[in-house]
Structures are given as structure tokens and as C-alpha cells.
Write an enzyme that holds these catalytic residues in place. Structure first.
Site, mmCIF file in Angstrom:
data_model
loop_
_atom_site.group_PDB
_atom_site.id
_atom_site.type_symbol
_atom_site.label_atom_id
_atom_site.label_comp_id
_atom_site.label_asym_id
_atom_site.label_seq_id
_atom_site.Cartn_x
_atom_site.Cartn_y
_atom_site.Cartn_z
ATOM 1 N N HIS A 250 1.588 -89.440 61.624
ATOM 2 C CA HIS A 250 2.466 -90.525 61.207
ATOM 3 C C HIS A 250 3.895 -90.028 61.394
ATOM 4 C CE1 HIS A 250 -1.041 -92.042 58.544
ATOM 5 N NE2 HIS A 250 -0.999 -92.701 59.685
ATOM 6 N N GLU A 253 6.113 -88.734 58.563
ATOM 7 C CA GLU A 253 5.620 -87.633 57.732
ATOM 8 C C GLU A 253 5.893 -86.342 58.498
ATOM 9 O OE1 GLU A 253 1.561 -88.649 56.823
ATOM 10 O OE2 GLU A 253 2.144 -90.614 56.035
ATOM 11 N N HIS A 395 -0.255 -84.169 56.749
ATOM 12 C CA HIS A 395 0.373 -85.455 56.422
ATOM 13 C C HIS A 395 1.350 -85.268 55.264
ATOM 14 C CE1 HIS A 395 -2.346 -88.305 58.723
ATOM 15 N NE2 HIS A 395 -2.960 -87.139 58.876
ATOM 16 N N GLU A 487 -2.382 -83.325 52.610
ATOM 17 C CA GLU A 487 -1.187 -84.039 52.166
ATOM 18 C C GLU A 487 -0.259 -83.000 51.535
ATOM 19 O OE1 GLU A 487 -0.578 -87.270 52.545
ATOM 20 O OE2 GLU A 487 -2.528 -87.952 53.279
#
Length: 667
Positions: A250, A253, A395, A487
Site C-alpha cells: 500500500h 504505508e 504494512h 503491521e
């Protein structure tokens, strides 16, 4: 008559002679020949060139070694222009060394009205140490720094233009307190052009253990550039596991992208400095790093954050500034982590059938009639082409490690625990990263709105939130690769001052994850003649998910501790079964080889009703997306060569003056 003709020839001979041969500038300066009359003999003159006035001498001579007759001719040449911008082009690397060496050719030292050539040894040493910096920006080594052509040996009498610079540097280093050598990384954000430069420069600096390669292009034509580290870059070695790290899927990110750029620099530098941990990792593992899977999205996200210095936004963090969405998708507005084939639904539909495959599931033909992003296509081809064992996709937006399945086993349940057959292996993989992270497994750490306290910083993806078409599910169901999603934190685009603290928080976790690929078992499946068997299946009793052998018959199987019944089989061969015990504290993979005997191949009735492994080979069956991997062609069907980004520096005076000798493909 003959006598008169002879007399005429003698008369003409007294007034005609052959045109004089041109004397090359280098030969004239060395006294081998002369173009000018004795009264025009060159003499020493002041250097008086702005970018060369800090040389350790003040007198030069024209014509110079390249044949430039005047100071004005030097200043108007592309060679001098290159020296004026080289510091910026190479981001300060090899500066001022390159400039001083170039000046010693354009304005060579003059002593006693004789030109003194620069030393060849200095040129060769600098080219060896700085050649990679030119390769990193796709620039050829400048022709006028040809060590054999324009430089001289010590025996011939030469001047070392770098001697004073080296003496100053040695004096500066001697004044520093003695410390262990360490890696120096600049913890700043990098544009796409800077990222490509850093990765290429790193690979060139460590060319014996690293290389860069492109897996394709983004929608807007940017390279999806991978840097690889291995004891034998570019080659798969028998029983050496392959790991990949993917960042910036993404575009907004961005922390993962930066961490992977820093990791690349760290691996190269520390290997050269003798770091045993880094050397062991690279000598036993093949590591592939794709720092940015979505460079187009990053370009948009970065342009939004450029307004950070605006007083109106001065108190806002990056994730507030870009609204969490700008740049997330690619240039086609496709979310890449929803764009992969939904093989999880295929598995769920057929899971009750004992004969249907639960691994290496073929891509449904219907998928190719949808919208497939060029970035997705490139990654799918990549993971199909190499025997990856495990992977991490980095991410941002929370602080947790999630693992497959990401798509819920019940379509109406958005938060439902949906484990794979390898639940224990995936939990161990996720636990490896979370436990090694500075704060991910800490119960007191703020969780960005979600709570993973009870699970210690890891979660099943579908239990967190369900979505189809994810990259991790695709890796597991279509290939041998086990992929987790990391994450990295709440802020998707953290401020620059946070980059170094985040590197410290994640460095150990990244290393522990890469090293964990050496768990479980590995081996080679051979026939009785010792030939490796490609595509043999490695099965585990109680786990409905096989992995297959690579080109030479080698395999790797991630396993949790305990006793396992392992079998190897291949079409046309007998099955072999072994019992394997893996202790809890085992730090490297156990070796389990198989030798299979050939048996007659019997027709399989089930092949007529259930898909076989052969359907796995159907990739882009209608060649709709092959253009993504084809070179752009220009006139005459020739591949169109894009000029490098620095070309504009040299074409402002017109294309006729552009130095084509700096283009690598011209040499």
C-alpha cells in the site's frame, strides 16, 4: 622527352610535399612530435578553473591531455560540466576524489614547462572503489578517466592528485577515538529515484554477495526492483532456503519500505565488516527484498506529505495528513492486497472432497477476465519462479503480526477464526517476529484502536477482519511459501525523526524472521540413480497441505516441534514414509532425504474428474497480461531505451553536445 619530364618533376618536387601527419596531443606533449612551430611551444600557466582551483598545484599547460587548447575550451566541454555536478549525482559518494582526479586530466600539473601526467595507480584504486557509484545511476565510467590511456606509471614520472586529500583524511581519522567499525545509514525518506540508486549502489558495492533485478513494472512504468543477497547471487543453491521481504504494497504505508532499504544497506556493510551473524545468514540463505511493490502509490502519498512544513499542518502526524487513504492503491485505483486470485474460496468450496487438492491450487480462468494490476501480475510470476519458503509483507496502521487465512471460512462472518492446516507453523512464524520486536508483544503497548493483548501481538487474519484476494493466502495456496503480514505501527507515514527509533525496534525482528527459515526439515528427493526429482510431493500425516520439490529435487518444510510422519511421492515412483522428531529447541532444519523407486504408471480414474497439478501451469492462459513483462518497442521493433534521469543535466545546450559516452549501453 624523358629528360624534360624528369626535370619538370624535380621542379615540382621542390615546391610540393605530402601533407604533414597530425600529431596527437598526448604525443606532442611528450615530445614525440610537434604540430606547432618552435616559437609556439606551450608553457606553464595558471590553472584558474573554478572547480579545479583546490588542486595541490597552481600551474597547468594547454593543450591538456585531452587536446583542449584553451581554458575556455575546457570550461565549455561536457567533461568539465560532469565534474561540476558529480557531487550531486553521486549523493556525495567518492567526493571530492572523482573531481580531483578529473581535474588532473583537464588541468594537469605543469613543472618546468613540461606536463606531468597523473598516476595510474590512483586512477585504478579510485575506479575499483567508486565504480559501483556510477553503476548505481546507470552511468558509464567517464572516458577521460581511462587509467591506461591518460595516466602514467610511477616509473614514467607521474603526479598523485589524491595524495594531499588522503593525508588530510588519515590525519582526521587518527584524531578520532578508536572504535569498532560500524555501518553508517542515513535515516531519511527516499524518493523512488533515490531508492533505486541506493539499492543499485548497494548491490554494486557488494557484488560478490548481491545483485538487483526487476520483476516487472508498475502501472506508470516504474521498476519493481528486488535486491538479492546470497553467497552465490543469481543462482539457487541446493538446500539453501529462499526468503522474501515485501514492503510498500500500500503506497501510503511507507515505514516497511524504508526499513527494507536500511536492511539492504546494513546487510552489505556488515558483511564487509565481518559481522558473523550477517555473514552466516547470507552464506546459508538466499534473501530477496522488494522494498516497494507500489512505487506509484508512494509517489502520490509522498506528494501529500510534502505539505508537512505548512504551518497549518505542523502539529499533525503523517497518518492524519494523508488521511490514511491517499496513495494506498496503485495508479489504476486497485488495492493490491485485494487483487490476487481468491483461492481461499476455491479451497472452502472443495474442502469436503478428499480428492481435491488443498495446495498448489490452480488460478481459475475467470480471474483473468477481471482487472489484474501490473504489480500483482509481476509478483505472481515472481513467486511462481522461485522456491520461496517463507515471506513477510510489511504494512502499517496497527502493531500486530497476522497470518492466514485472511478470508473467513464463513462468508457472512467478518471476524471468524479461520486457520490453515499449518496453524501451528504459522503461529510460530508470527510469534518469531512479534517476540523479537521491541514492543509488539508488550501488553502495555498502545494498539491503535484494536486489542491484541491476549494473543501477544499476533492474530489470525480473518479473526481480525476478513477480506478476499490477499497476497498471503495466495502464497500459501498456490506455492510452497508461508507468508505473514507485519503491521509495523499506528502511523502509516511517520515523521522522519521516527525512522531511526523504528529501525532499532524492528532490526532484531527482521533478523530473527529471516533466520527462522532454518527450522523444520529439509532434504533432497532422488531416484535410485541419484537424480533429483522435480515436483515430488512432501506430505505430513494430519496436515492437508503438501509442498513440492524444486528443480533439483530439494525441499524445505516448516514444522513445529513434535513427532511427524513425513512421506515423499511422485508420479511414476513409489511412496516412501519416514517418522521425524523435531525437538523444541532445534535451531536449524533437520536433514531428511528420500530415495524413490520407479514404478509403472497406472491410469488414474480421478484425473478425469478432479484438477491435477498440471493445471497449476496455466498462468495468463490467454496472454492478456504478458505485455506487462515485455519491453517497450520503438521504431523498427527495437527496444526503446529510456534515458537516465541525469541526462537532462547535459542536454540543455542541445542534443548535439550531449555526452553519449556516459550512457552505459553505448559502451
Amino acid at each position: 622527352m624523358h629528360l624534360s619530364v624528369f626535370a619538370l618533376i624535380l621542379v615540382l618536387g621542390g615546391n610540393w610535399c605530402a601533407p604533414p601527419l597530425r600529431c596527437e596531443p598526448g604525443d606532442e606533449i611528450l615530445g614525440r612530435c610537434r604540430n606547432s612551430s618552435p616559437e609556439e611551444k606551450p608553457t606553464c600557466t595558471e590553472v584558474n578553473l573554478g572547480y579545479c582551483n583546490d588542486m595541490d598545484y597552481s600551474r597547468t599547460m594547454f593543450p591538456n591531455i585531452l587536446g583542449h587548447k584553451t581554458r575556455q575550451e575546457v570550461e565549455s566541454g561536457a567533461e568539465y560540466l560532469l565534474l561540476s555536478v558529480i557531487h550531486g549525482l553521486l549523493n556525495g559518494e567518492c567526493s571530492p576524489d572523482i573531481r580531483l582526479l578529473g581535474c588532473s586530466v583537464l588541468a594537469p600539473r605543469c613543472r618546468d614547462d613540461r606536463l606531468v601526467k597523473p598516476c595510474r595507480s590512483s586512477c585504478e584504486a579510485l575506479r575499483k572503489g567508486c565504480g559501483h557509484a556510477f553503476e548505481a545511476i546507470d552511468m558509464a565510467w567517464p572516458y577521460f578517466l581511462d587509467c591506461d590511456r591518460f595516466f602514467a606509471s610511477e616509473q614514467e614520472g607521474c603526479h598523485d592528485p589524491l595524495a594531499v586529500l588522503r593525508a588530510r583524511q588519515e590525519l582526521a581519522f587518527s584524531s578520532l577515538s578508536p572504535e569498532e567499525p560500524s555501518t553508517i545509514i542515513q535515516f531519511t525518506y527516499t524518493s523512488n529515484a533515490q531508492m533505486y540508486s541506493v539499492l543499485k549502489k548497494t548491490a554494486a558495492k557488494c557484488s560478490h554477495i548481491s545483485q538487483v533485478y526487476s520483476i516487472g513494472r508498475s502501472t506508470e512504468g516504474r521498476d519493481l526492483l528486488v535486491i538479492e543477497f546470497s553467497g552465490n547471487p543469481g543462482q539457487h543453491e541446493l538446500l539453501e532456503p529462499e526468503v522474501k521481504l515485501v514492503g510498500n504494497m500500500h503506497g501510503n504505508e511507507v515505514l516497511g519500505r524504508q526499513l527494507l532499504i536500511y536492511l539492504s544497506q546494513y546487510l552489505c556493510s556488515e558483511y564487509l565488516l565481518g559481522n558473523e551473524r550477517v555473514q552466516t545468514l547470507i552464506n546459508t540463505t538466499r534473501v530477496h527484498i522488494l522494498a516497494s511493490m507500489n512505487p506509484d502509490g508512494y509517489e502520490l502519498a509522498a506528494s501529500e506529505v510534502e505539505d508537512r512544513n505548512d504551518p497549518e499542518y505542523s502539529d499533525q502526524e503523517g497518518h492524519l495528513l494523508n488521511g490514511w487513504t491517499n496513495g494506498r492503491t496503485n495508479a489504476q485505483n486497485i488495492d493490491l492486497n485485494r487483487n490476487f486470485p481468491d483461492l481461499t474460496s476455491v479451497l472452502y468450496r472443495n474442502r469436503r472432497s478428499r480428492l481435491y487438492r488443498a495446495d498448489h491450487i490452480a488460478i481459475p480462468d475467470a480471474y483473468w477476465f477481471g482487472k489484474v494490476a501490473s504489480e500483482t501480475y509481476a509478483v505472481m510470476k515472481w513467486v511462481r519462479s522461485l522456491p520461496f519458503v517463507q515471506s513477510a509483507s510489511l504494512h502499517g496502521g496497527d502493531l500486530v503480526v497476522s497470518y492466514p487465512f485472511d478470508f473467513s471460512r464463513h462468508p457472512q462472518e467478518e471476524r471468524m477464526f479461520s486457520p490453515t492446516s499449518d496453524e501451528q507453523a504459522f503461529k510460530q512464524l508470527a510469534r518469531t517476529y512479534a517476540d523479537s520486536h521491541a514492543s509488539m508483544a508488550d501488553n502495555n503497548t498502545e494498539r491503535c484502536g484494536a486489542s491484541f493483548i491476549r494473543s501477544g501481538g499476533i492474530t489470525n487474519g480473518a479473526q481480525w477482519y476478513s477480506f478476499a484476494g490477499g497476497m498471503s493466502d495466495f502464497n500459501y495456496l498456490h506455492t510452497n511459501c508461508f507468508e505473514i503480514t507485519v503491521e509495523l505501527g499506528c502511523d502509516k507515514f511517520p515523521s522522519e525523526v521516527e525512522l531511526y527509533p523504528e529501525w532499532k525496534r524492528n532490526k532484531e525482528a527482521l533478523f530473527s524472521f529471516m533466520e527462522s527459515v532454518h527450522r523444520g526439515i529439509k532434504g533432497v528427493v532422488k531416484d535410485k540413480d541419484g537424480n533429483g526429482i522435480k515436483g515430488a510431493s512432501i506430505s505430513l500425516r494430519g496436515i492437508r497441505h503438501d509442498i513440492t520439490t524444486a528443480e533439483d529435487g530439494d525441499y524445505w518444510r516448516l514444522l513445529s516441534s513434535g513427532t511427524h510422519i513425513v512421506s515423499a511421492s511422485a508420479k511414476g515412483y513409489s511412496k516412501v514414509i519416514k517418522r521425524v522428531s523435531i525437538p523444541a529447541n532445534m535451531e536449524k532444519a533437520g536433514r531428511v532425504d528420500f530415495v524413490l523407486k520407479k514404478v509403472p504408471v497406472e491410469p488414474d480414474f480421478d484425473d478425469h474428474f478432479f484438477p491435477t497439478v498440471d493445471t497449476w501451469e496455466r498462468f495468463d492462459p490467454y496472454n492478456q497480461f504478458e505485455r506487462y513483462s515485455q519491453a517497450e518497442l520503438g521504431e523498427g521493433g527495437l527496444e526503446r531505451q529510456e534515458k537516465p534521469w541525469w541526462w537532462a543535466y547535459f542536454t540543455q545546450a542541445g542534443p548535439e553536445s550531449a555526452p553519449t559516452w556516459l550512457l552505459r549501453n553505448n559502451n
